[in-house]
Design a protein around this motif. Structure first.
Motif, PDB file in Angstrom:
ATOM      1  N   GLY A   1      -9.227  18.530  49.491  1.00 36.50           N
ATOM      2  CA  GLY A   1      -8.641  17.225  49.770  1.00 36.50           C
ATOM      3  C   GLY A   1      -7.669  16.762  48.700  1.00 36.50           C
ATOM      4  O   GLY A   1      -7.427  15.570  48.543  1.00 36.50           O
ATOM      5  N   GLY A   2      -7.109  17.708  47.936  1.00 36.86           N
ATOM      6  CA  GLY A   2      -6.154  17.359  46.887  1.00 36.86           C
ATOM      7  C   GLY A   2      -6.792  16.956  45.583  1.00 36.86           C
ATOM      8  O   GLY A   2      -6.084  16.590  44.628  1.00 36.86           O
ATOM      9  N   HIS A   3      -8.125  17.029  45.492  1.00 44.38           N
ATOM     10  CA  HIS A   3      -8.824  16.530  44.299  1.00 44.38           C
ATOM     11  C   HIS A   3      -8.535  17.421  43.097  1.00 44.38           C
ATOM     12  O   HIS A   3      -8.688  18.642  43.153  1.00 44.38           O
ATOM     13  N   LEU A   4      -8.111  16.813  41.986  1.00 45.71           N
ATOM     14  CA  LEU A   4      -7.755  17.538  40.765  1.00 45.71           C
ATOM     15  C   LEU A   4      -8.812  17.431  39.678  1.00 45.71           C
ATOM     16  O   LEU A   4      -8.700  18.073  38.636  1.00 45.71           O
ATOM     17  N   GLY A   5      -9.817  16.581  39.885  1.00 43.59           N
ATOM     18  CA  GLY A   5     -10.817  16.386  38.851  1.00 43.59           C
ATOM     19  C   GLY A   5     -10.299  15.510  37.728  1.00 43.59           C
ATOM     20  O   GLY A   5      -9.339  14.753  37.884  1.00 43.59           O
ATOM     21  N   SER A   6     -10.916  15.633  36.556  1.00 44.23           N
ATOM     22  CA  SER A   6     -10.576  14.792  35.408  1.00 44.23           C
ATOM     23  C   SER A   6      -9.560  15.512  34.520  1.00 44.23           C
ATOM     24  O   SER A   6      -9.644  16.713  34.317  1.00 44.23           O
ATOM     25  N   PHE A   7      -8.586  14.762  33.975  1.00 43.61           N
ATOM     26  CA  PHE A   7      -7.579  15.361  33.110  1.00 43.61           C
ATOM     27  C   PHE A   7      -7.046  14.323  32.138  1.00 43.61           C
ATOM     28  O   PHE A   7      -7.160  13.111  32.373  1.00 43.61           O
ATOM     29  N   THR A   8      -6.474  14.801  31.036  1.00 41.64           N
ATOM     30  CA  THR A   8      -5.836  13.927  30.048  1.00 41.64           C
ATOM     31  C   THR A   8      -4.330  13.938  30.286  1.00 41.64           C
ATOM     32  O   THR A   8      -3.812  14.728  31.086  1.00 41.64           O
ATOM     33  N   ARG A   9      -3.622  13.108  29.522  1.00 47.36           N
ATOM     34  CA  ARG A   9      -2.161  13.067  29.662  1.00 47.36           C
ATOM     35  C   ARG A   9      -1.539  14.431  29.372  1.00 47.36           C
ATOM     36  O   ARG A   9      -0.601  14.860  30.042  1.00 47.36           O
ATOM     37  N   ASN A  10      -2.044  15.107  28.359  1.00 46.19           N
ATOM     38  CA  ASN A  10      -1.444  16.376  27.953  1.00 46.19           C
ATOM     39  C   ASN A  10      -1.780  17.531  28.877  1.00 46.19           C
ATOM     40  O   ASN A  10      -1.207  18.611  28.748  1.00 46.19           O
ATOM     41  N   ASP A  11      -2.722  17.314  29.803  1.00 45.64           N
ATOM     42  CA  ASP A  11      -3.095  18.386  30.723  1.00 45.64           C
ATOM     43  C   ASP A  11      -2.060  18.581  31.822  1.00 45.64           C
ATOM     44  O   ASP A  11      -2.024  19.636  32.463  1.00 45.64           O
ATOM     45  N   MET A  12      -1.255  17.558  32.081  1.00 45.45           N
ATOM     46  CA  MET A  12      -0.278  17.605  33.163  1.00 45.45           C
ATOM     47  C   MET A  12       1.135  17.474  32.599  1.00 45.45           C
ATOM     48  O   MET A  12       1.330  17.020  31.473  1.00 45.45           O
ATOM     49  N   VAL A  13       2.124  17.880  33.408  1.00 42.19           N
ATOM     50  CA  VAL A  13       3.516  17.719  32.976  1.00 42.19           C
ATOM     51  C   VAL A  13       3.817  16.219  32.879  1.00 42.19           C
ATOM     52  O   VAL A  13       3.240  15.402  33.618  1.00 42.19           O
ATOM     53  N   PRO A  14       4.713  15.815  31.962  1.00 46.19           N
ATOM     54  CA  PRO A  14       4.931  14.392  31.673  1.00 46.19           C
ATOM     55  C   PRO A  14       5.206  13.504  32.891  1.00 46.19           C
ATOM     56  O   PRO A  14       4.584  12.436  33.005  1.00 46.19           O
ATOM     57  N   PRO A  15       6.111  13.863  33.827  1.00 43.81           N
ATOM     58  CA  PRO A  15       6.351  12.943  34.956  1.00 43.81           C
ATOM     59  C   PRO A  15       5.082  12.658  35.756  1.00 43.81           C
ATOM     60  O   PRO A  15       4.854  11.527  36.202  1.00 43.81           O
ATOM     61  N   PHE A  16       4.249  13.695  35.936  1.00 42.57           N
ATOM     62  CA  PHE A  16       3.004  13.507  36.683  1.00 42.57           C
ATOM     63  C   PHE A  16       2.053  12.600  35.905  1.00 42.57           C
ATOM     64  O   PHE A  16       1.490  11.649  36.451  1.00 42.57           O
ATOM     65  N   SER A  17       1.872  12.909  34.600  1.00 41.46           N
ATOM     66  CA  SER A  17       0.972  12.091  33.780  1.00 41.46           C
ATOM     67  C   SER A  17       1.437  10.650  33.701  1.00 41.46           C
ATOM     68  O   SER A  17       0.636   9.717  33.812  1.00 41.46           O
ATOM     69  N   ASP A  18       2.745  10.446  33.487  1.00 38.67           N
ATOM     70  CA  ASP A  18       3.267   9.077  33.379  1.00 38.67           C
ATOM     71  C   ASP A  18       2.947   8.282  34.628  1.00 38.67           C
ATOM     72  O   ASP A  18       2.547   7.102  34.552  1.00 38.67           O
ATOM     73  N   ALA A  19       3.122   8.912  35.793  1.00 37.08           N
ATOM     74  CA  ALA A  19       2.857   8.200  37.047  1.00 37.08           C
ATOM     75  C   ALA A  19       1.364   7.945  37.230  1.00 37.08           C
ATOM     76  O   ALA A  19       0.949   6.826  37.568  1.00 37.08           O
ATOM     77  N   ALA A  20       0.542   8.980  37.001  1.00 36.48           N
ATOM     78  CA  ALA A  20      -0.900   8.840  37.243  1.00 36.48           C
ATOM     79  C   ALA A  20      -1.515   7.782  36.343  1.00 36.48           C
ATOM     80  O   ALA A  20      -2.321   6.947  36.793  1.00 36.48           O
ATOM     81  N   PHE A  21      -1.152   7.783  35.063  1.00 35.19           N
ATOM     82  CA  PHE A  21      -1.781   6.854  34.119  1.00 35.19           C
ATOM     83  C   PHE A  21      -1.199   5.439  34.198  1.00 35.19           C
ATOM     84  O   PHE A  21      -1.692   4.534  33.536  1.00 35.19           O
ATOM     85  N   SER A  22      -0.158   5.253  35.010  1.00 33.21           N
ATOM     86  CA  SER A  22       0.377   3.900  35.206  1.00 33.21           C
ATOM     87  C   SER A  22      -0.245   3.204  36.410  1.00 33.21           C
ATOM     88  O   SER A  22      -0.004   2.019  36.641  1.00 33.21           O
ATOM     89  N   LEU A  23      -1.048   3.955  37.183  1.00 29.94           N
ATOM     90  CA  LEU A  23      -1.666   3.392  38.383  1.00 29.94           C
ATOM     91  C   LEU A  23      -2.968   2.676  38.060  1.00 29.94           C
ATOM     92  O   LEU A  23      -3.592   2.915  37.020  1.00 29.94           O
TER      93      LEU A  23
END
Length: 641
Positions: free
Chosen positions: A321-343
């Motif tokens: 179902g698209g589930h990625l589990g738990s991750f930190t900012r550095n685990d993902m590429v910056p555009p993805f992390s910036d968007a996810a952590f702003s929600l």
């Protein structure tokens, strides 16, 4: 004499003698290859390959191997892959490419270099170049900025050359179709297996046993063996004696507080609409529109996010179902992390573009950054500090024993004085070491090198320390036949069973050939049934799959895919270890046009990359052949090049 030198080693006179010996060796040039190596190990069209360059390349390869394999690297593995040859070849190729770049006036400007470094994710924070991060990463990799920038400039130059060489490589429609068929054609193979275990009994005579023994005496030779006694100094034996105060625990916690910082984490799901690297503008626009359509469906609640991910996402996480589990900012590429952590939890992002394509992100949970309190880790810190101290104490105790133990019964007497237990091994070989000791090869090596009764230097094995003393030795010898007759009999019987299994396979193959020549429609299973044997089939698989039931068997795979027509039986018996196989092609399924169309882009991309690599390698082979490359004889001798 050695014992006298050890006993006197602390005196000023002996130190002076040792110093003079060391100086003599230095001025005479004795020592390892690394200390007396010529500066030029090789030349490439007159340009030198220096020892410093070789050492850096060698270290880089070793570091990559350690990252890939951890501690599972031994000398045999390193000899097999020949790290020295790899390092030298990489430097030679690099010199050749730099020379080509210079001949063709190719260059990398400072601006091009700066832009390339600024775009590297490893040197970015929140998507922007971070000078502190840049310096920190270089320090961690023991590189100065000047050295790294030189290496990066050379890499960019060689990439320019490579891109020029392969730029005209194309893949035609017919090539792509043929390669797709070659990779994805499925075949089904019937097979019969003949195993030594099927042979009920074999006859061996006394004459045959004697003859087999005479021909294979080295196989039964008993290796040299040594028995040793030793004292072990395990850090665990000293842990309880090392008290660690609360103040020391707190001080360690403060000095290493970054180790206890827990970064901000997110739990999220996403829908990925992948955009191929070589996509044209129309494809890019279509992918973006699809991402926006899925975002609107998810935002308006027309369909559940997990269902949309399962049905539309190009990420393997779609199955969950698209589930990625738990991750930190550095685990993902910056555009993805910036968007996810702003929600906010439960919020869905508008489509976000990364190098993979377009992402629609659902934030499920957000955990702020925190620091693990001292109280939660105090016991672990105390145990760690106690173990570190205990290791130091164990080593000091080993040194104390070493300083007063030389040969004879010294080790036994001194162990008794200090209350240490003396252990005695059974006889062991150099190749195996003592049975009761894990990783005992270093122990065995030392035991075999020492004269009888002499005490070894301090050995560190598995973080413990040992003093050992060889006390008995059995030289290598060839046993009498009477002593190993039962082993010889078993080996001869096993060899005869293998031969009998091969004979049975060859006889069955002749039968199968005869039946094939008369009627191609008769299956191998039917032939086996006539011979009161059992045959089976693999089921459909491709050349990139493991052979069902036999795994990655290269020789078997090659034989299977050499069969061209349905009903063909392979002309030879195929050996797998001690087993023998007969195979027959039962079915072939060639992928259709629809399957090719669905995978055309990926097939073209992969085939182009393959052709580009082959083109570049052929060009490099020609370049090497036309160049004057010399390697110093001393270097070749040192590494058997």
């Amino acid at each position: 004499m050695l014992d006298a030198m050890r006993r006197s080693a602390r005196s000023f006179g002996m130190k002076l003698v040792l110093m003079m010996i060391v100086l003599t060796f230095v001025f005479m040039g004795a020592g390892s290859f690394l200390t007396r190596s010529p500066d030029e190990l090789a030349t490439v069209n007159g340009d030198p390959v220096t020892f410093e360059e070789f050492q850096a390349a060698h270290n880089n390869i070793m570091e990559n191997l350690r990252r890939q394999f951890g501690g599972n690297i031994d000398d045999e593995f390193l000899r097999m892959i020949n790290v020295e040859r790899q390092a030298l070849n990489s430097l030679i190729d690099q010199k050749l490419l730099i020379q080509v770049a210079e001949e063709n006036s190719l260059r990398v400007t400072d601006e091009m270099l700066a832009n390339a470094i600024a775009r590297m994710p490893a040197f970015q924070t929140n998507g922007r170049f971070d000078q502190e991060q840049y310096n920190r990463m270089l320090r961690q990799n023991r590189l100065s900025p000047q050295r790294f920038e030189t290496l990066q400039k050379e890499s960019m130059l060689t990439n320019q050359i490579r891109n020029f060489i392969v730029s005209n490589v194309t893949v035609s429609e017919s090539e792509a179709r043929a390669w797709f068929e070659w990779e994805n054609t499925e075949i089904d193979v019937e097979y019969a297996v003949f195993s030594p275990e099927e042979i009920e009994s074999v006859e061996v005579s006394e004459e045959e046993i004697r003859a087999y023994y005479e021909e294979n005496q080295d196989q039964y030779r008993i290796p040299a063996q040594v028995k040793a006694r030793y004292v072990a100094f395990h850090p665990d034996d000293f842990v309880l004696a090392e008290a660690v105060s609360d103040e020391e625990v707190a001080d360690y916690y403060q000095r290493n507080q970054s180790d206890y910082e827990v970064p901000e984490t997110a739990v999220a799901s996403h829908i990925l609409i992948r955009v191929p690297d070589d996509a044209d503008q129309q494809t890019i626009d279509e992918k973006r529109e699809k991402a926006w359509d899925l975002y609107e469906q998810a935002s308006e609640g027309e369909a559940g996010f997990a269902d949309l991910a399962r049905n539309h996402s190009d990420c393997p996480s779609s199955e969950d179902g698209g589930h990625l589990g738990s991750f930190t900012r550095n685990d993902m590429v910056p555009p993805f992390s910036d968007a996810a952590f702003s929600l906010e939890p439960g919020e869905i992002s508008e489509p976000v573009q990364t190098g993979f394509g377009w992402h629609v992100i659902l934030l499920e949970d957000l955990t702020p950054a925190s620091t693990t309190p001292l109280e939660a880790v105090a016991d672990d810190i105390r145990e760690q500090l106690a173990r570190e101290r205990a290791g130091d104490v164990a080593y000091r105790r080993a040194i104390e024993m070493y300083d007063i133990s030389f040969d004879g019964d010294d080790l036994v007497e001194n162990a008794g004085r200090f209350g240490y237990e003396i252990h005695t091994t059974d006889f062991f070989t150099r190749e195996a070491g003592p049975d009761a000791m894990n990783n005992g090869l270093a122990f065995a090596e030392s035991a075999f090198e020492l004269p009888m009764e002499q005490v070894s230097d301090i050995l560190e094995i598995n973080q413990s320390y040992y003093l050992l003393q060889p006390i008995d030795r059995k030289e290598s010898r060839t046993p009498d036949l009477a002593d190993v007759e039962e082993d010889v009999r078993k080996d001869l019987e096993a060899e005869k069973r293998v031969a009998a299994a091969r004979e049975a396979a060859e006889a069955f193959l002749e039968t199968a050939r005869s039946i094939r020549d008369e009627d191609l429609s008769v299956s191998l299973m039917e032939t086996a049934a006539q011979e009161e044997r059992i045959a089976a089939s693999t089921g459909l698989f491709t050349r990139n799959d493991p052979v069902p039931g036999f795994g990655q068997a290269a020789e078997l795979r090659q034989a299977i895919f050499s069969l061209s027509d349905i009903g063909d039986t392979h002309d030879d018996v195929i050996r797998l270890g001690d087993r023998f196989m007969i195979i027959r092609l039962a079915a072939r399924v060639i992928p259709g046009e629809k399957a090719f169309a669905a995978n055309r882009e990926e097939t073209v991309r992969r085939l182009r990359a393959r052709k580009q690599q082959e083109t570049f390698e052929r060009w490099m082979d020609t370049l090497r052949a036309e160049s004057e490359i010399t390697v110093s004889e001393q270097f070749q001798r040192q590494f058997n090049l």
